[in-house]
Design an enzyme around this catalytic site. Structure first.
Site, PDB file in Angstrom:
ATOM      1  N   ASP A 157       9.749 -62.806  50.188  1.00 20.29           N
ATOM      2  CA  ASP A 157      10.886 -62.885  49.805  1.00 20.29           C
ATOM      3  C   ASP A 157      11.238 -63.703  48.311  1.00 20.29           C
ATOM      4  O   ASP A 157      12.107 -64.164  48.216  1.00 20.29           O
ATOM      5  CB  ASP A 157      11.773 -63.625  50.779  1.00 20.29           C
ATOM      6  CG  ASP A 157      12.093 -62.498  52.135  1.00 20.29           C
ATOM      7  OD1 ASP A 157      11.855 -61.345  51.619  1.00 20.29           O
ATOM      8  OD2 ASP A 157      12.276 -63.024  53.256  1.00 20.29           O
ATOM      9  N   HIS A 170     -10.506 -68.958  27.154  1.00 15.73           N
ATOM     10  CA  HIS A 170      -9.034 -68.727  27.900  1.00 15.73           C
ATOM     11  C   HIS A 170      -9.400 -69.396  29.331  1.00 15.73           C
ATOM     12  O   HIS A 170      -9.088 -68.854  30.252  1.00 15.73           O
ATOM     13  CB  HIS A 170      -8.677 -67.368  27.910  1.00 15.73           C
ATOM     14  CG  HIS A 170      -8.458 -66.701  26.793  1.00 15.73           C
ATOM     15  ND1 HIS A 170      -8.148 -65.349  26.524  1.00 15.73           N
ATOM     16  CD2 HIS A 170      -8.069 -67.252  25.528  1.00 15.73           C
ATOM     17  CE1 HIS A 170      -7.567 -64.959  25.299  1.00 15.73           C
ATOM     18  NE2 HIS A 170      -7.814 -66.332  24.663  1.00 15.73           N
ATOM     19  N   ASP A 197      -4.879 -76.869  25.207  1.00 15.88           N
ATOM     20  CA  ASP A 197      -4.098 -75.712  24.587  1.00 15.88           C
ATOM     21  C   ASP A 197      -3.053 -75.595  25.409  1.00 15.88           C
ATOM     22  O   ASP A 197      -2.806 -74.942  26.567  1.00 15.88           O
ATOM     23  CB  ASP A 197      -5.056 -74.508  24.275  1.00 15.88           C
ATOM     24  CG  ASP A 197      -4.379 -73.475  23.460  1.00 15.88           C
ATOM     25  OD1 ASP A 197      -3.062 -73.424  23.336  1.00 15.88           O
ATOM     26  OD2 ASP A 197      -5.330 -72.799  23.011  1.00 15.88           O
ATOM     27  N   ASP A 233       2.788 -73.631  20.392  1.00 15.79           N
ATOM     28  CA  ASP A 233       1.378 -73.312  20.815  1.00 15.79           C
ATOM     29  C   ASP A 233       0.712 -74.314  19.986  1.00 15.79           C
ATOM     30  O   ASP A 233       0.326 -74.186  18.907  1.00 15.79           O
ATOM     31  CB  ASP A 233       1.076 -71.910  20.358  1.00 15.79           C
ATOM     32  CG  ASP A 233      -0.416 -71.448  20.841  1.00 15.79           C
ATOM     33  OD1 ASP A 233      -0.898 -72.352  21.618  1.00 15.79           O
ATOM     34  OD2 ASP A 233      -0.779 -70.403  20.369  1.00 15.79           O
ATOM     35  N   HIS A 266     -13.418 -66.143  17.163  1.00 12.17           N
ATOM     36  CA  HIS A 266     -11.961 -65.645  17.402  1.00 12.17           C
ATOM     37  C   HIS A 266     -11.186 -66.095  15.845  1.00 12.17           C
ATOM     38  O   HIS A 266     -11.873 -66.703  14.997  1.00 12.17           O
ATOM     39  CB  HIS A 266     -11.104 -66.586  18.430  1.00 12.17           C
ATOM     40  CG  HIS A 266     -10.835 -68.200  18.181  1.00 12.17           C
ATOM     41  ND1 HIS A 266     -10.198 -68.701  17.253  1.00 12.17           N
ATOM     42  CD2 HIS A 266     -11.520 -69.143  18.884  1.00 12.17           C
ATOM     43  CE1 HIS A 266     -10.356 -69.852  17.364  1.00 12.17           C
ATOM     44  NE2 HIS A 266     -11.383 -70.338  18.219  1.00 12.17           N
ATOM     45  N   HIS A 295      -2.358 -66.479  14.688  1.00 12.50           N
ATOM     46  CA  HIS A 295      -1.554 -65.100  14.919  1.00 12.50           C
ATOM     47  C   HIS A 295      -0.058 -65.653  14.714  1.00 12.50           C
ATOM     48  O   HIS A 295       0.561 -66.823  14.596  1.00 12.50           O
ATOM     49  CB  HIS A 295      -1.674 -64.959  16.356  1.00 12.50           C
ATOM     50  CG  HIS A 295      -1.508 -66.113  17.450  1.00 12.50           C
ATOM     51  ND1 HIS A 295      -0.325 -66.730  17.934  1.00 12.50           N
ATOM     52  CD2 HIS A 295      -2.408 -66.988  18.092  1.00 12.50           C
ATOM     53  CE1 HIS A 295      -0.525 -67.791  18.532  1.00 12.50           C
ATOM     54  NE2 HIS A 295      -1.721 -68.037  18.619  1.00 12.50           N
ATOM     55  N   HIS A 345       1.810 -64.626  20.949  1.00  8.21           N
ATOM     56  CA  HIS A 345       1.205 -63.723  20.133  1.00  8.21           C
ATOM     57  C   HIS A 345       2.378 -62.705  19.857  1.00  8.21           C
ATOM     58  O   HIS A 345       2.532 -61.798  20.552  1.00  8.21           O
ATOM     59  CB  HIS A 345       0.010 -63.197  20.706  1.00  8.21           C
ATOM     60  CG  HIS A 345      -1.222 -64.056  20.906  1.00  8.21           C
ATOM     61  ND1 HIS A 345      -2.467 -63.469  20.664  1.00  8.21           N
ATOM     62  CD2 HIS A 345      -1.409 -65.182  21.220  1.00  8.21           C
ATOM     63  CE1 HIS A 345      -3.297 -64.418  20.871  1.00  8.21           C
ATOM     64  NE2 HIS A 345      -2.601 -65.500  21.058  1.00  8.21           N
ATOM     65  N   GLU A 376      -5.555 -72.378  13.708  1.00  9.32           N
ATOM     66  CA  GLU A 376      -6.378 -72.801  14.954  1.00  9.32           C
ATOM     67  C   GLU A 376      -7.686 -72.685  14.881  1.00  9.32           C
ATOM     68  O   GLU A 376      -8.302 -71.911  15.665  1.00  9.32           O
ATOM     69  CB  GLU A 376      -5.918 -72.304  16.424  1.00  9.32           C
ATOM     70  CG  GLU A 376      -5.655 -70.705  16.271  1.00  9.32           C
ATOM     71  CD  GLU A 376      -5.200 -70.141  17.654  1.00  9.32           C
ATOM     72  OE1 GLU A 376      -6.092 -70.847  18.734  1.00  9.32           O
ATOM     73  OE2 GLU A 376      -4.279 -69.426  17.594  1.00  9.32           O
ATOM     74  N   TYR A 397     -17.520 -73.857  19.261  1.00 10.41           N
ATOM     75  CA  TYR A 397     -17.890 -74.022  20.737  1.00 10.41           C
ATOM     76  C   TYR A 397     -19.385 -73.831  20.846  1.00 10.41           C
ATOM     77  O   TYR A 397     -19.923 -72.580  20.330  1.00 10.41           O
ATOM     78  CB  TYR A 397     -17.295 -72.847  21.495  1.00 10.41           C
ATOM     79  CG  TYR A 397     -15.844 -72.636  20.994  1.00 10.41           C
ATOM     80  CD1 TYR A 397     -14.707 -73.571  21.669  1.00 10.41           C
ATOM     81  CD2 TYR A 397     -15.241 -71.910  19.911  1.00 10.41           C
ATOM     82  CE1 TYR A 397     -13.436 -73.166  21.232  1.00 10.41           C
ATOM     83  CE2 TYR A 397     -13.970 -71.632  19.315  1.00 10.41           C
ATOM     84  CZ  TYR A 397     -13.053 -72.526  20.069  1.00 10.41           C
ATOM     85  OH  TYR A 397     -11.686 -72.389  19.760  1.00 10.41           O
ATOM     86  N   ARG A 443     -11.053 -77.355  19.239  1.00  7.23           N
ATOM     87  CA  ARG A 443     -10.019 -76.570  18.893  1.00  7.23           C
ATOM     88  C   ARG A 443      -8.957 -77.421  18.241  1.00  7.23           C
ATOM     89  O   ARG A 443      -8.692 -78.205  19.101  1.00  7.23           O
ATOM     90  CB  ARG A 443      -9.704 -75.119  19.645  1.00  7.23           C
ATOM     91  CG  ARG A 443      -8.716 -74.282  18.833  1.00  7.23           C
ATOM     92  CD  ARG A 443      -8.463 -72.909  19.551  1.00  7.23           C
ATOM     93  NE  ARG A 443      -7.833 -73.146  20.995  1.00  7.23           N
ATOM     94  CZ  ARG A 443      -8.723 -72.941  21.938  1.00  7.23           C
ATOM     95  NH1 ARG A 443      -9.938 -72.869  22.012  1.00  7.23           N
ATOM     96  NH2 ARG A 443      -8.034 -73.199  23.196  1.00  7.23           N
ATOM     97  N   GLU A 462      -5.208 -76.759  16.625  1.00  4.10           N
ATOM     98  CA  GLU A 462      -4.269 -75.521  16.580  1.00  4.10           C
ATOM     99  C   GLU A 462      -2.636 -76.338  16.152  1.00  4.10           C
ATOM    100  O   GLU A 462      -2.386 -77.291  17.042  1.00  4.10           O
ATOM    101  CB  GLU A 462      -3.941 -74.738  17.544  1.00  4.10           C
ATOM    102  CG  GLU A 462      -2.975 -73.684  17.645  1.00  4.10           C
ATOM    103  CD  GLU A 462      -2.989 -72.743  18.815  1.00  4.10           C
ATOM    104  OE1 GLU A 462      -2.603 -71.760  18.548  1.00  4.10           O
ATOM    105  OE2 GLU A 462      -3.375 -73.104  19.901  1.00  4.10           O
TER     106      GLU A 462
END
Length: 466
Positions: A63, A267, A284, A295, A374, A378, A385, A412, A416, A433, A435
């Site tokens: 529910d 991710h 992130d 972001d 990567h 973006h 995105h 960003e 790694y 990273r 960003e």
């Protein structure tokens, strides 16, 4: 939580009210949403009809529903956040003026006791600047009328609306003996809206600045809460607290809180590991405020002090971001930021012994992707995105499109380093990273997320404060 059977008890009354509901006439008001509707109408074929529903509610289990989130396109044109709603626009033709029409749920006191306030057609028509409003129950009947003799129909082609559109067209064609014609052209509505959404107006820019400021404060809070041994989810809780206490409705996406080797998973989502003394933590995370995303990524030492290998890699990524930011200027290609970041990162990989060869060969062969796999950013807006073409599709070779004032991008770069033969062990399992959210302005750019510290000195100073 009340069970669904109690909530459903109000539905027969709502259906009755919907059938009885008449058209509500309103007066168009100048809101950012009304201005956008007018801009879209001006691009449509005279007499054409556009239709766009909001997102449906989604059951989580039993529910319980997921926290409701409107459709971004629908909200962009309406500012209306209730479920079970559709917007219809009719372009001007001859002496007939353009019309904006909202279909939404009827007022229903019993349902509001369980689920909270709903505008109903009367209040929604006035509050959101529509020319008229109807009960959502009447959508099928009204669409059969609105599409009669319309030359074309704009809607999201290939969506869940396809079957319903087929029903509307059948209803119109059933009247063909009376001389009524159905639209002969079906056009995709979303590409028009994508281009509009790509350039943020002042209203949107102000919200995005506020969202970025809230998220920057959340990153600062997480840094201050960090210590050796802290669990990733504990730092995530600090982020969520700061988001909500400042009025943000939700995270803009699932937060990444990655300690140690987890930062090498782009991710990463588990957020359940315990940090160790000497780990870097990559966060992130960004909030969503009034329909707009932020972001931000920051990477910091959980004990408040970068080791020398960590510092070398961190300052390399920071230098790559600085080079990318220099390329965020109106008129320059969108791809320029990525190309600038790659060149700095590849040179750094050479200098630190991560790669061997010549800079040009490493870039040409894309060997840098072992450590940087990567893109450098973006579009950012209502979606993390966000929508909009990255290439100029009007030209045969489809080059990277030129940046324009009003665009918002993320910048960003990262690095790694997973354990591998030939890779210096001192860099193993380090993921970094950095960003930021960046608004393209008439003379350059503005970093919306500048309040979040990112130099080695700024981060270490912050984390050493009581």
């Amino acid at each position: 939580m009340a069970q669904r059977r109690h909530r459903d008890a109000a539905r027969p009354a709502e259906r009755t009210a919907g059938r009885a509901g008449a058209r509500r006439q309103g007066r168009a008001v100048s809101t950012p949403y009304a201005i956008r509707r007018a801009r879209l109408l001006a691009q449509m074929t005279p007499g054409a009809v556009a239709v766009l529903p909001t997102a449906p509610e989604v059951t989580r289990n039993a529910d319980s529903e997921y926290l409701y989130r409107h459709d971004s396109y629908f909200y962009y044109l309406t500012g209306f956040t209730e479920p079970e709603a559709t917007v219809v626009l009719v372009a001007a033709a001859g002496d007939a003026p353009a019309r904006s029409i909202l279909f939404c749920r009827q007022k229903n006191v019993e349902r509001e006791i369980w689920e909270g306030f709903r505008h109903g057609p009367d209040a929604a028509c006035t509050a959101f600047g529509f020319d008229e409003a109807h009960a959502i129950d009447t959508l099928d009947d009204e669409m059969a009328k609105l599409l009669s003799n319309a030359p074309s129909l704009y809607y999201p082609l290939g969506s869940a609306l396809d079957a319903r559109v087929a029903g509307w067209l059948s209803a119109v064609r059933a009247k063909s003996r009376t001389g009524v014609t159905a639209p002969t052209v079906m056009a995709d509505l979303l590409p028009l809206l994508d281009e509009m959404r790509l350039l943020k107006d002042e209203h949107e820019q102000a919200i995005m600045q506020r969202a970025a400021s809230i998220s920057a404060a959340a990153h600062i809070r997480a840094m201050r809460a960090a210590r050796a041994g802290v669990y990733e989810y504990a730092l995530e809780a600090e982020l969520l607290y700061e988001f909500r206490r400042n009025g943000a409705q939700a995270p803009a996406y699932n937060s990444i809180v990655a300690a140690g080797a987890n930062a090498c998973v782009l991710h990463y989502s588990a957020n359940n590991a315990q940090s160790r003394d000497g780990d870097l933590v990559l966060i992130d995370a960004g909030c969503e405020l009034d329909g707009y995303a932020s972001d931000i990524t920051r990477t910091f030492p959980v004990n408040g002090k970068f080791s020398e290998p960590q510092k070398r890699l961190y300052e390399l990524v920071l230098a790559a971001q600085a080079a990318a930011l220099d390329a965020i200027v109106p008129g320059l290609p969108y791809s320029g930021a990525h190309e600038a970041a790659v060149r700095v990162l590849a040179q750094g990989m050479l200098d630190l012994g991560l790669l061997q060869g010549t800079l040009d060969d490493i870039i040409a062969d894309k060997r840098y992707t072992q450590f940087y796999m990567h893109g450098t950013g973006h579009w950012l807006g209502m979606d993390v995105h966000d929508v909009g073409q990255y290439r100029d599709v009007t030209q045969a070779d489809k080059p990277s499109r030129a940046l324009q004032a009003g665009m918002v991008v993320t910048v960003e770069p990262g690095i790694y380093v997973r354990p591998a033969e030939g890779v210096p062990e001192e860099y193993w399992n380090i993921g970094i990273r950095i960003e930021d959210d960046v608004l393209v302005t008439a003379d350059g750019h503005t970093i919306l997320s500048a309040a979040a510290p990112k130099t080695v000195a700024e981060i270490e100073q912050l984390m050493q404060q009581p």
